[in-house]
Write a protein that holds these residues in place. Structure first.
Motif, PDB file in Angstrom:
ATOM      1  N   ALA A   1       0.821  -1.211   0.000  1.00  0.00           N
ATOM      2  CA  ALA A   1       0.000   0.000   0.000  1.00  0.00           C
ATOM      3  C   ALA A   1       0.860   1.269   0.000  1.00  0.00           C
ATOM      4  CB  ALA A   1      -0.929  -0.006   1.209  1.00  0.00           C
ATOM      5  N   VAL A   2       1.933   1.255   0.764  1.00  0.00           N
ATOM      6  CA  VAL A   2       2.778   2.459   0.846  1.00  0.00           C
ATOM      7  C   VAL A   2       3.503   2.684  -0.489  1.00  0.00           C
ATOM      8  CG1 VAL A   2       4.688   3.549   2.094  1.00  0.00           C
ATOM      9  CG2 VAL A   2       3.033   2.146   3.334  1.00  0.00           C
ATOM     10  N   GLU A   3       3.975   1.609  -1.088  1.00  0.00           N
ATOM     11  CA  GLU A   3       4.619   1.728  -2.411  1.00  0.00           C
ATOM     12  C   GLU A   3       3.607   2.228  -3.444  1.00  0.00           C
ATOM     13  OE1 GLU A   3       4.994  -0.817  -0.346  1.00  0.00           O
ATOM     14  OE2 GLU A   3       6.904  -1.852  -0.633  1.00  0.00           O
ATOM     15  N   GLN A   4       2.384   1.693  -3.364  1.00  0.00           N
ATOM     16  CA  GLN A   4       1.354   2.135  -4.317  1.00  0.00           C
ATOM     17  C   GLN A   4       1.130   3.643  -4.197  1.00  0.00           C
ATOM     18  OE1 GLN A   4      -2.427  -0.046  -4.636  1.00  0.00           O
ATOM     19  NE2 GLN A   4      -1.578  -1.574  -3.260  1.00  0.00           N
ATOM     20  N   ALA A   5       1.098   4.137  -2.956  1.00  0.00           N
ATOM     21  CA  ALA A   5       0.877   5.582  -2.747  1.00  0.00           C
ATOM     22  C   ALA A   5       2.024   6.396  -3.341  1.00  0.00           C
ATOM     23  CB  ALA A   5       0.723   5.864  -1.253  1.00  0.00           C
ATOM     24  N   LEU A   6       3.253   5.927  -3.108  1.00  0.00           N
ATOM     25  CA  LEU A   6       4.422   6.641  -3.666  1.00  0.00           C
ATOM     26  C   LEU A   6       4.384   6.613  -5.188  1.00  0.00           C
ATOM     27  CD1 LEU A   6       7.376   5.576  -1.334  1.00  0.00           C
ATOM     28  CD2 LEU A   6       6.433   7.881  -1.618  1.00  0.00           C
ATOM     29  N   GLU A   7       4.076   5.447  -5.747  1.00  0.00           N
ATOM     30  CA  GLU A   7       4.043   5.318  -7.209  1.00  0.00           C
ATOM     31  C   GLU A   7       2.970   6.217  -7.829  1.00  0.00           C
ATOM     32  OE1 GLU A   7       5.618   0.739  -6.826  1.00  0.00           O
ATOM     33  OE2 GLU A   7       3.604   1.072  -7.655  1.00  0.00           O
ATOM     34  N   ALA A   8       1.879   6.416  -7.090  1.00  0.00           N
ATOM     35  CA  ALA A   8       0.787   7.262  -7.598  1.00  0.00           C
ATOM     36  C   ALA A   8       1.122   8.743  -7.466  1.00  0.00           C
ATOM     37  CB  ALA A   8      -0.506   6.947  -6.861  1.00  0.00           C
TER      38      ALA A   8
ATOM     39  N   THR B   1      11.145   7.722   0.888  1.00  0.00           N
ATOM     40  CA  THR B   1      11.257   6.336   0.431  1.00  0.00           C
ATOM     41  C   THR B   1      10.092   5.582   1.067  1.00  0.00           C
ATOM     42  OG1 THR B   1      12.541   5.681   2.348  1.00  0.00           O
ATOM     43  CG2 THR B   1      13.786   6.458   0.414  1.00  0.00           C
ATOM     44  N   HIS B   2       9.951   4.344   0.636  1.00  0.00           N
ATOM     45  CA  HIS B   2       8.922   3.510   1.254  1.00  0.00           C
ATOM     46  C   HIS B   2       9.116   3.464   2.770  1.00  0.00           C
ATOM     47  CE1 HIS B   2       8.494  -0.744   2.780  1.00  0.00           C
ATOM     48  NE2 HIS B   2       7.261  -0.330   2.715  1.00  0.00           N
ATOM     49  N   GLN B   3      10.381   3.364   3.197  1.00  0.00           N
ATOM     50  CA  GLN B   3      10.650   3.237   4.636  1.00  0.00           C
ATOM     51  C   GLN B   3      10.291   4.524   5.385  1.00  0.00           C
ATOM     52  OE1 GLN B   3      12.837   2.073   2.323  1.00  0.00           O
ATOM     53  NE2 GLN B   3      12.970  -0.117   2.829  1.00  0.00           N
ATOM     54  N   THR B   4      10.717   5.680   4.856  1.00  0.00           N
ATOM     55  CA  THR B   4      10.461   6.931   5.600  1.00  0.00           C
ATOM     56  C   THR B   4       8.962   7.221   5.664  1.00  0.00           C
ATOM     57  OG1 THR B   4      10.804   8.289   3.607  1.00  0.00           O
ATOM     58  CG2 THR B   4      12.709   7.940   5.045  1.00  0.00           C
TER      59      THR B   4
ATOM     60  N   SER C   1       7.237   4.721   8.033  1.00  0.00           N
ATOM     61  CA  SER C   1       7.532   5.043   9.424  1.00  0.00           C
ATOM     62  C   SER C   1       6.660   6.220   9.904  1.00  0.00           C
ATOM     63  CB  SER C   1       9.028   5.338   9.526  1.00  0.00           C
ATOM     64  OG  SER C   1       9.285   6.128  10.605  1.00  0.00           O
ATOM     65  N   ARG C   2       6.480   7.238   9.038  1.00  0.00           N
ATOM     66  CA  ARG C   2       5.616   8.368   9.408  1.00  0.00           C
ATOM     67  C   ARG C   2       4.169   7.897   9.581  1.00  0.00           C
ATOM     68  NH1 ARG C   2       6.485  11.539   5.074  1.00  0.00           N
ATOM     69  NH2 ARG C   2       8.577  11.859   5.873  1.00  0.00           N
TER      70      ARG C   2
END
Ligand code: GRF
Length: 214
Positions: free
Chosen positions: A145-152, A186-189, A192-193
């Protein structure tokens, strides 16, 4: 850009625990697959007197899940239901229901449970299963889900706590919290937030759910 990460961006108003009339402790069963930081947040909210509840049992499916270690630290019984040892999702869920019922669980909290659940589990606890998901649903359901948000390329991300229905990451929304997405995330930062907010809203959402469906 000014980064004020100490101020939560809550979409839903923060629920004042004091106004939630939980006269008897909720008997919780928590299901976790990984780190268990949300398990810890619930355990801490209980220890701090913010949530009138008791964690009866942790169900985990990965033998090396850190969640199991955390349960041990908190003196919570942990039951391994390793999905690799079951022939079907229903068989796994039957075993989970048996463990939850054996520990007299009333409310089930899926806190990082990375398996699709079936009506075998859902029907055993009608309207009493809660899930936390690291996106602002209904956007970005499912895995990554977090990667999807970044990619979008979204500028606001967050987390959702909702009641569980058979379709993955659907069901009435209890609480959401939003966080900014920064250009260099990044996905990690970003995760984490988001997790900082998860730890705040999950105990509140449990109390809220119990109040509206007691
Ligand atoms: C959380 O981000 C939750 O939203 C997702 O899985 C993650 C679990 O984290 N479903 P943890 O195991 O509670 O640390």
């Amino acid at each position: 850009m000014v980064r004020d990460e100490t101020t939560p961006r809550l979409i839903s108003p923060r629920v004042p625990f004091g106004e939630l009339n939980l006269d008897k402790p909720l008997k919780l069963g928590i299901m976790a697959s990984g780190s268990g930081s949300n398990f810890e947040a619930v355990a801490q909210a209980i220890a701090d007197g913010q949530l009138n509840a008791q964690i009866q049992v942790l169900i985990y499916n990965n033998p090396d899940a850190k969640a199991a270690w955390r349960a041990q630290q908190w003196g919570v019984p942990a039951v391994l239901c390793n999905h690799r040892e079951y022939g079907s999702r229903e068989d796994l869920d039957r075993s989970i229901v048996e463990a939850l019922q054996r520990h007299q669980v009333e409310w089930v909290v899926m806190a990082g449970w990375m398996r699709v659940v079936t009506p075998t589990l859902i029907d055993a606890f009608p309207d009493k299963i809660i899930n936390i998901h690291p996106s602002l649903l209904p956007s970005f359901k499912g895995v990554r889900a977090v990667e999807q948000a970044l990619e979008a390329g979204v500028k606001i991300a967050g987390c959702t706590v909702h009641l569980v229905l058979p379709e993955v990451d659907t069901g009435p929304i209890l609480l959401q919290a939003a966080v900014p997405v920064f250009p260099d995330d990044t996905h990690q930062t970003l995760h984490s937030r988001i997790q900082t907010q998860e730890h705040l809203v999950l105990p509140q959402a449990i109390a809220l759910a119990a109040q509206v469906n007691s």
